[in-house]
Design an enzyme around this catalytic site. Structure first.
Site, PDB file in Angstrom:
ATOM      1  N   GLU A  41      48.472  35.528  59.193  1.00  0.00           N
ATOM      2  CA  GLU A  41      48.476  36.085  57.951  1.00  0.00           C
ATOM      3  C   GLU A  41      48.248  34.692  56.767  1.00  0.00           C
ATOM      4  O   GLU A  41      47.069  35.104  55.954  1.00  0.00           O
ATOM      5  CB  GLU A  41      49.923  36.773  57.621  1.00  0.00           C
ATOM      6  CG  GLU A  41      49.701  37.448  56.298  1.00  0.00           C
ATOM      7  CD  GLU A  41      51.019  38.549  56.058  1.00  0.00           C
ATOM      8  OE1 GLU A  41      51.237  39.046  55.024  1.00  0.00           O
ATOM      9  OE2 GLU A  41      51.820  38.278  57.039  1.00  0.00           O
ATOM     10  N   TYR A  42      48.685  33.739  57.192  1.00  0.00           N
ATOM     11  CA  TYR A  42      48.734  32.775  56.262  1.00  0.00           C
ATOM     12  C   TYR A  42      46.891  32.067  56.132  1.00  0.00           C
ATOM     13  O   TYR A  42      46.509  31.996  55.116  1.00  0.00           O
ATOM     14  CB  TYR A  42      49.282  31.668  56.871  1.00  0.00           C
ATOM     15  CG  TYR A  42      49.183  30.073  55.990  1.00  0.00           C
ATOM     16  CD1 TYR A  42      50.048  29.949  55.120  1.00  0.00           C
ATOM     17  CD2 TYR A  42      48.164  29.211  56.520  1.00  0.00           C
ATOM     18  CE1 TYR A  42      49.872  28.831  54.347  1.00  0.00           C
ATOM     19  CE2 TYR A  42      48.180  28.016  55.819  1.00  0.00           C
ATOM     20  CZ  TYR A  42      48.707  27.703  54.810  1.00  0.00           C
ATOM     21  OH  TYR A  42      48.741  26.541  53.948  1.00  0.00           O
ATOM     22  N   LYS A 121      43.715  21.724  70.803  1.00  0.00           N
ATOM     23  CA  LYS A 121      44.409  21.741  69.747  1.00  0.00           C
ATOM     24  C   LYS A 121      45.788  22.225  69.695  1.00  0.00           C
ATOM     25  O   LYS A 121      46.136  23.169  69.998  1.00  0.00           O
ATOM     26  CB  LYS A 121      43.914  22.378  68.428  1.00  0.00           C
ATOM     27  CG  LYS A 121      44.622  22.429  67.283  1.00  0.00           C
ATOM     28  CD  LYS A 121      43.667  23.204  66.191  1.00  0.00           C
ATOM     29  CE  LYS A 121      44.254  22.840  64.856  1.00  0.00           C
ATOM     30  NZ  LYS A 121      45.634  23.387  64.732  1.00  0.00           N
ATOM     31  N   LYS A 296      35.235  16.861  68.281  1.00  0.00           N
ATOM     32  CA  LYS A 296      35.086  15.725  67.549  1.00  0.00           C
ATOM     33  C   LYS A 296      33.597  14.994  67.926  1.00  0.00           C
ATOM     34  O   LYS A 296      33.198  14.969  69.013  1.00  0.00           O
ATOM     35  CB  LYS A 296      36.160  14.698  68.049  1.00  0.00           C
ATOM     36  CG  LYS A 296      37.488  15.034  67.351  1.00  0.00           C
ATOM     37  CD  LYS A 296      38.439  14.276  67.794  1.00  0.00           C
ATOM     38  CE  LYS A 296      39.962  14.798  67.139  1.00  0.00           C
ATOM     39  NZ  LYS A 296      41.101  13.898  67.871  1.00  0.00           N
ATOM     40  N   LYS A 320      39.598  28.144  66.010  1.00  0.00           N
ATOM     41  CA  LYS A 320      40.992  28.662  66.287  1.00  0.00           C
ATOM     42  C   LYS A 320      40.588  29.817  67.109  1.00  0.00           C
ATOM     43  O   LYS A 320      39.814  30.661  66.738  1.00  0.00           O
ATOM     44  CB  LYS A 320      41.567  28.899  65.097  1.00  0.00           C
ATOM     45  CG  LYS A 320      41.924  27.737  64.161  1.00  0.00           C
ATOM     46  CD  LYS A 320      43.618  27.644  63.978  1.00  0.00           C
ATOM     47  CE  LYS A 320      43.866  26.661  63.134  1.00  0.00           C
ATOM     48  NZ  LYS A 320      44.631  27.002  62.093  1.00  0.00           N
TER      49      LYS A 320
HETATM   50  P1  NAD Z   1      45.709  22.710  61.290  1.00  0.00           P
HETATM   51  O1  NAD Z   1      47.016  22.706  62.119  1.00  0.00           O
HETATM   52  O2  NAD Z   1      44.755  23.764  61.039  1.00  0.00           O
HETATM   53  O3  NAD Z   1      44.926  21.395  61.967  1.00  0.00           O
HETATM   54  C1  NAD Z   1      45.137  19.967  61.529  1.00  0.00           C
HETATM   55  C2  NAD Z   1      46.145  19.347  62.744  1.00  0.00           C
HETATM   56  O4  NAD Z   1      45.695  19.566  63.766  1.00  0.00           O
HETATM   57  C3  NAD Z   1      46.215  17.780  62.677  1.00  0.00           C
HETATM   58  O5  NAD Z   1      47.007  17.472  61.315  1.00  0.00           O
HETATM   59  C4  NAD Z   1      46.737  17.397  63.846  1.00  0.00           C
HETATM   60  O6  NAD Z   1      48.093  17.309  63.827  1.00  0.00           O
HETATM   61  C5  NAD Z   1      46.690  18.663  64.644  1.00  0.00           C
HETATM   62  N1  NAD Z   1      46.062  18.428  66.131  1.00  0.00           N
HETATM   63  C6  NAD Z   1      46.395  19.047  67.041  1.00  0.00           C
HETATM   64  N2  NAD Z   1      45.873  18.713  67.995  1.00  0.00           N
HETATM   65  C7  NAD Z   1      44.788  17.729  67.763  1.00  0.00           C
HETATM   66  C8  NAD Z   1      43.751  17.344  68.162  1.00  0.00           C
HETATM   67  N3  NAD Z   1      43.636  17.161  69.619  1.00  0.00           N
HETATM   68  N4  NAD Z   1      43.004  16.426  67.569  1.00  0.00           N
HETATM   69  C9  NAD Z   1      43.248  16.059  66.169  1.00  0.00           C
HETATM   70  N5  NAD Z   1      44.229  16.832  65.670  1.00  0.00           N
HETATM   71  C10 NAD Z   1      45.138  17.833  66.214  1.00  0.00           C
HETATM   72  O7  NAD Z   1      46.024  22.237  59.942  1.00  0.00           O
HETATM   73  P2  NAD Z   1      47.386  21.824  59.029  1.00  0.00           P
HETATM   74  O8  NAD Z   1      46.724  21.495  57.916  1.00  0.00           O
HETATM   75  O9  NAD Z   1      48.215  20.849  59.846  1.00  0.00           O
HETATM   76  O10 NAD Z   1      47.997  23.404  58.911  1.00  0.00           O
HETATM   77  C11 NAD Z   1      47.390  24.507  58.411  1.00  0.00           C
HETATM   78  C12 NAD Z   1      47.737  25.571  59.465  1.00  0.00           C
HETATM   79  O11 NAD Z   1      49.133  25.476  59.744  1.00  0.00           O
HETATM   80  C13 NAD Z   1      47.229  26.950  59.151  1.00  0.00           C
HETATM   81  O12 NAD Z   1      46.048  27.466  59.609  1.00  0.00           O
HETATM   82  C14 NAD Z   1      48.432  27.876  59.572  1.00  0.00           C
HETATM   83  O13 NAD Z   1      48.003  27.976  60.970  1.00  0.00           O
HETATM   84  C15 NAD Z   1      49.704  26.915  59.654  1.00  0.00           C
HETATM   85  N6  NAD Z   1      50.455  27.043  58.709  1.00  0.00           N
HETATM   86  C16 NAD Z   1      51.069  28.354  58.861  1.00  0.00           C
HETATM   87  C17 NAD Z   1      51.930  28.663  57.968  1.00  0.00           C
HETATM   88  C18 NAD Z   1      52.922  29.615  57.927  1.00  0.00           C
HETATM   89  O14 NAD Z   1      53.648  30.168  57.042  1.00  0.00           O
HETATM   90  N7  NAD Z   1      53.064  30.698  58.849  1.00  0.00           N
HETATM   91  C19 NAD Z   1      52.234  27.746  56.612  1.00  0.00           C
HETATM   92  C20 NAD Z   1      51.552  26.630  56.429  1.00  0.00           C
HETATM   93  C21 NAD Z   1      50.321  26.420  57.540  1.00  0.00           C
END
Ligand code: NAD
Length: 337
Positions: A41-42, A121, A296, A320
């Site tokens: 949803e986010y 990820k 990457k 994703k």
């Molecule tokens: P993200 O989780 O989409 O991606 C960035 C992060 O991925 C990096 O900071 C790193 O920590 C991580 N990562 C994991 N494996 C990795 C790898 N192999 N190499 C590099 N990085 C890796 O972005 P974000 O900014 O951390 O968070 C946004 C996401 O968090 C949203 O898309 C959502 O899914 C979630 N979110 C959910 C809520 C909620 O209320 N449910 C709120 C905020 C964020």
């Protein structure tokens, strides 16, 4: 300059509404470790607000959630400035968006950006570990990318975090980035214990890892089976730096840091697709939860050429996977408690 037409009132209102929903969700997710909406949803809100800003660029102000990383840090920990900015990742939700990412990179460098390093990820939280002369001096969360929470005593309790790096090519100063996570088994056990004690369980492994790591009392952290996998570096001083992402991983592993054994280097985008397809079918093979694949550009020189936007590198993308039932169910439990 280019004159931008002002967005109509309806678009402006919807933008403000979405920004508020997102900021509130960020606060609950990043600061309280307790989200009340699903990631799916986010992500829908994020896509809608991005689309609005595409259509009406004047809505894309520096304080828009689309221009920022994470959320403000909590007041419970000392703030710590990162030696180099910690970024987020841009997402691709389907094959078209993946191809779009590659095409953009190709256009920017006017060459084939490959080979690529594909990896999982991990659904954990990002940390930065600073080693000075091979000794761990600090651990911090990502926070807003510039400033994070100082969690040094907490990271020191992790078995996977070496206190000292060994090897004759360890830089004088190096900032290692990685993901702290709870393996699925550990997450389930922890939630059972919490519920037995009459306390609310965590919504998902990511939040349980964040909640376990960001404890005022590091003795609580020490009791949680947290793991670490490193996947990048920030500041690097006083030793020759690696030429590729994969060489970086070899070096990090040789110093005693935990590197994933599931990454793969491939030449073409079709092979990237194969990797993504494989783990879509084998999503539960790893002992930890994954929410996608990170692709990457392997060569560091090409990474430098591509650089970053205000919040994410252009040389990497997170593909994703669609959300799974189980997460929604767990969320239902938590909301019901
Ligand atoms: P993200 O989780 O989409 O991606 C960035 C992060 O991925 C990096 O900071 C790193 O920590 C991580 N990562 C994991 N494996 C990795 C790898 N192999 N190499 C590099 N990085 C890796 O972005 P974000 O900014 O951390 O968070 C946004 C996401 O968090 C949203 O898309 C959502 O899914 C979630 N979110 C959910 C809520 C909620 O209320 N449910 C709120 C905020 C964020």
């Amino acid at each position: 300059g280019v004159s931008v037409e002002a967005a109509p009132a309806a678009a402006r209102e919807r933008h403000a509404e979405l920004a508020e929903l997102i900021e509130d969700a960020n606060w609950r997710y990043y600061v309280l470790d307790s989200p009340t909406v699903s990631d799916a949803e986010y992500d829908t809100w994020m896509r809608e607000i991005r689309a609005l800003e595409e259509e009406h660029p004047d809505l894309r102000t520096p304080d828009s959630p689309t221009q920022k990383v994470g959320a403000p840090i909590s007041t419970e920990f000392a703030p710590v400035a990162h030696l180099q900015r910690m970024e987020s990742l841009d997402n691709a939700f389907d094959d078209e968006e993946l191809a779009g990412w590659e095409a953009r990179a190709r256009r920017l460098i006017e060459a084939d950006p490959g080979p690529y390093l594909c990896e999982l990820k991990i659904d954990g939280l990002a940390v930065a570990l600073v080693y000075e002369k091979g000794r761990l001096i600090r651990g911090a969360t990502r926070g807003d990318g510039r400033t994070g929470d100082d969690i040094t005593p907490n990271v020191r309790t992790l078995r996977d975090v070496p206190d000292r790096l060994t090897g004759d090519d360890v830089p004088d100063l190096v900032e290692v980035r990685g993901e702290v996570f709870l393996p699925v088994e550990g997450f389930k056990r922890l939630n059972e214990q919490l519920m037995d004690a009459g306390r609310p369980p965590f919504a998902n492994p990511r939040n349980s890892a964040a909640g376990s790591l960001r404890q005022k009392d590091p003795r609580v952290t020490a009791q949680r089976p947290l793991r670490l996998i490193v996947h990048g570096v920030g500041k690097w001083e006083g030793a020759e730096s690696p030429k590729s992402q994969s060489e970086m991983y070899e070096r990090l592993a040789s110093w005693g840091l935990p590197v994933s054994d599931r990454f793969r280097i491939v030449e073409t985008l079709d092979e990237v697709r194969e990797y993504i397809g494989y783990y879509n079918e084998h999503r539960h093979d790893p002992e930890y939860e994954i929410d996608g694949v990170v692709v990457k550009v392997n060569r560091i020189a090409v990474q430098r050429q591509l650089g970053s936007t205000s919040r994410a590198p252009r040389w990497a993308v997170a593909f994703k996977y669609p959300p799974e039932e189980v997460t929604t169910k767990l969320l239902d439990i938590q909301v019901g408690v």
